[in-house]
Design an enzyme around this catalytic site. Structure first.
Site, PDB file in Angstrom:
ATOM      1  N   GLU A 158      -6.446   4.529   8.028  1.00 26.43           N
ATOM      2  CA  GLU A 158      -6.318   6.029   7.787  1.00 26.43           C
ATOM      3  C   GLU A 158      -7.681   6.655   6.960  1.00 26.43           C
ATOM      4  OE1 GLU A 158      -2.648   5.403   5.669  1.00 26.43           O
ATOM      5  OE2 GLU A 158      -1.646   4.759   7.470  1.00 26.43           O
ATOM      6  N   SER A 176       3.719  -2.617  10.162  1.00 24.01           N
ATOM      7  CA  SER A 176       5.198  -2.552  10.140  1.00 24.01           C
ATOM      8  C   SER A 176       5.744  -3.951   9.830  1.00 24.01           C
ATOM      9  CB  SER A 176       5.585  -2.262  11.791  1.00 24.01           C
ATOM     10  OG  SER A 176       5.307  -0.909  11.902  1.00 24.01           O
ATOM     11  N   GLU A 207      -5.157  -5.072  10.556  1.00 21.78           N
ATOM     12  CA  GLU A 207      -3.953  -4.239  10.687  1.00 21.78           C
ATOM     13  C   GLU A 207      -4.326  -3.649  11.949  1.00 21.78           C
ATOM     14  OE1 GLU A 207      -2.274  -3.171   6.765  1.00 21.78           O
ATOM     15  OE2 GLU A 207      -3.933  -1.661   7.063  1.00 21.78           O
ATOM     16  N   HIS A 256      -9.307   0.988   5.105  1.00 20.42           N
ATOM     17  CA  HIS A 256      -8.053   1.095   5.438  1.00 20.42           C
ATOM     18  C   HIS A 256      -8.006   2.080   7.014  1.00 20.42           C
ATOM     19  CE1 HIS A 256      -4.085   2.385   6.485  1.00 20.42           C
ATOM     20  NE2 HIS A 256      -3.447   1.512   5.809  1.00 20.42           N
ATOM     21  N   ASN A 309       0.845  -1.226  -0.069  1.00 18.06           N
ATOM     22  CA  ASN A 309       0.071  -0.032   0.015  1.00 18.06           C
ATOM     23  C   ASN A 309       0.980   1.156   0.120  1.00 18.06           C
ATOM     24  OD1 ASN A 309      -1.757   1.979   0.721  1.00 18.06           O
ATOM     25  ND2 ASN A 309      -2.204   1.460   2.283  1.00 18.06           N
ATOM     26  N   LYS A 351       0.261   4.255  -0.103  1.00 19.55           N
ATOM     27  CA  LYS A 351      -0.477   5.560   0.432  1.00 19.55           C
ATOM     28  C   LYS A 351      -0.263   6.767  -0.393  1.00 19.55           C
ATOM     29  CE  LYS A 351      -0.046   2.906   4.820  1.00 19.55           C
ATOM     30  NZ  LYS A 351       0.078   3.186   6.222  1.00 19.55           N
ATOM     31  N   GLY A 392       2.760   1.866  10.845  1.00 22.65           N
ATOM     32  CA  GLY A 392       3.803   3.034  10.629  1.00 22.65           C
ATOM     33  C   GLY A 392       4.614   3.510  11.918  1.00 22.65           C
TER      34      GLY A 392
HETATM   35  P1  PGA Z   1       3.102  -0.001   7.449  1.00 26.66           P
HETATM   36  O1  PGA Z   1       1.618   0.247   7.160  1.00 26.66           O
HETATM   37  O2  PGA Z   1       3.619  -1.201   6.891  1.00 26.66           O
HETATM   38  O3  PGA Z   1       3.832   0.995   7.151  1.00 26.66           O
HETATM   39  O4  PGA Z   1       2.869  -0.003   9.096  1.00 26.66           O
HETATM   40  C1  PGA Z   1       0.828  -1.069   6.708  1.00 26.66           C
HETATM   41  C2  PGA Z   1      -0.332  -0.363   6.163  1.00 26.66           C
HETATM   42  O5  PGA Z   1      -0.860   0.671   6.795  1.00 26.66           O
HETATM   43  O6  PGA Z   1      -1.391  -0.798   5.352  1.00 26.66           O
END
Ligand code: PGA
Length: 250
Positions: free
Chosen positions: A96, A212, A166, A94, A9, A11, A172
């Site tokens: 976010e 992560s 997740e 997601h 992803n 983003k 992140g």
């Molecule tokens: P990350 O993000 O691997 O940077 O933790 C995962 C995601 O939001 O899909």
């Protein structure tokens, strides 16, 4: 047997030219690999990436889409536009989108049903915040997000659904759920899907872990019974970091 499914992803990263260059390198590096791999660029980067990966098995997905097919919805992108480009996969729900843009389970469900009715594959993201986990609400949150997210989805349509677990506190942040904690959450989701559908549907369902994921932890995560793949954010943005994740079993 569930086939491993690794997704990146991006983003809000990668301009069209950066994305095209990256996707070309990635497609080349993945030649001959039989792992299912998806990358999800920002909308405007998608056409350049599609062109760059032509002839490869890489799946190019959208990170989101509108809950309507067309009309007066300023700033939105529709499933019809994605499909016209040749994009048949979309990430929905997601964390976010939920946390920053206020998307509710009901709203996400509307998009899930729309994507499925357009014949698209959906990667539905679920996961608890740290506050919710510490309050002992993990199962309650997952139950709500899965039940409402999949409301109205038929057993046959479940073949087009992937779920990404997740935990929000691991996204992140550099903090990863332990493989055991992640596997327990995945097992819980699988049991929930069995209750909503059938054992067969639950056993076929691909459940990705996200939060992560990196080269150093992917193998331990993927060795768990209920972890079938990964949804990778930060570490999907360079071939050096993403390739060892995709090749976790090598
Ligand atoms: P990350 O993000 O691997 O940077 O933790 C995962 C995601 O939001 O899909």
């Amino acid at each position: 047997m569930r086939k491993p499914y690794i997704a990146g992803n991006w983003k809000m990263n990668m301009t069209p030219s950066q994305g095209a260059a990256f996707a070309k390198d990635l497609a080349k590096a993945l030649e001959g690999s039989d792992v299912k791999v998806m990358i999800a660029p920002p909308f405007v980067t998608i056409p350049a990436v599609l062109e760059a990966v032509k002839g490869s098995n890489l799946i190019v997905a959208a990170q989101n889409m509108s809950d309507n097919l067309s009309g007066a919805f300023t700033g939105e992108v529709s499933a019809l536009m994605l499909k016209d480009l040749g994009v048949n996969d979309v990430i929905l729900g997601h964390s976010e989108r939920r946390a920053i843009y206020g998307e509710t389970d009901e709203f996400i469900n509307k998009k899930v049903l729309l994507a499925l009715s357009e014949g698209m594959n959906v990667d539905l993201c679920v996961g608890e915040t740290l506050e919710e986990r510490e309050a002992g609400k993990l199962e309650e949150i997952l139950t709500r997000q899965v039940e409402i997210g999949l409301r109205g989805v038929s057993a046959a349509q479940m073949a087009n659904i992937t779920i990404a677990y997740e935990p929000v506190w691991a996204i992140g942040t550099g903090k990863t759920a332990t493989p055991e904690d992640a596997d327990n959450a995945h097992a819980f989701i699988r049991t929930l899907v069995e209750k909503l559908y059938t054992k067969g549907v639950a056993e076929e369902l691909i459940i990705q872990y996200g939060g992560s994921v990196k080269a150093s932890n992917v193998k331990a995560l993927m060795s768990k019974e209920h972890i079938d793949g990964a949804l990778v954010g930060g570490a999907s943005l360079s071939v050096e970091q993403f390739l060892p994740i995709v090749s976790f079993d090598k």
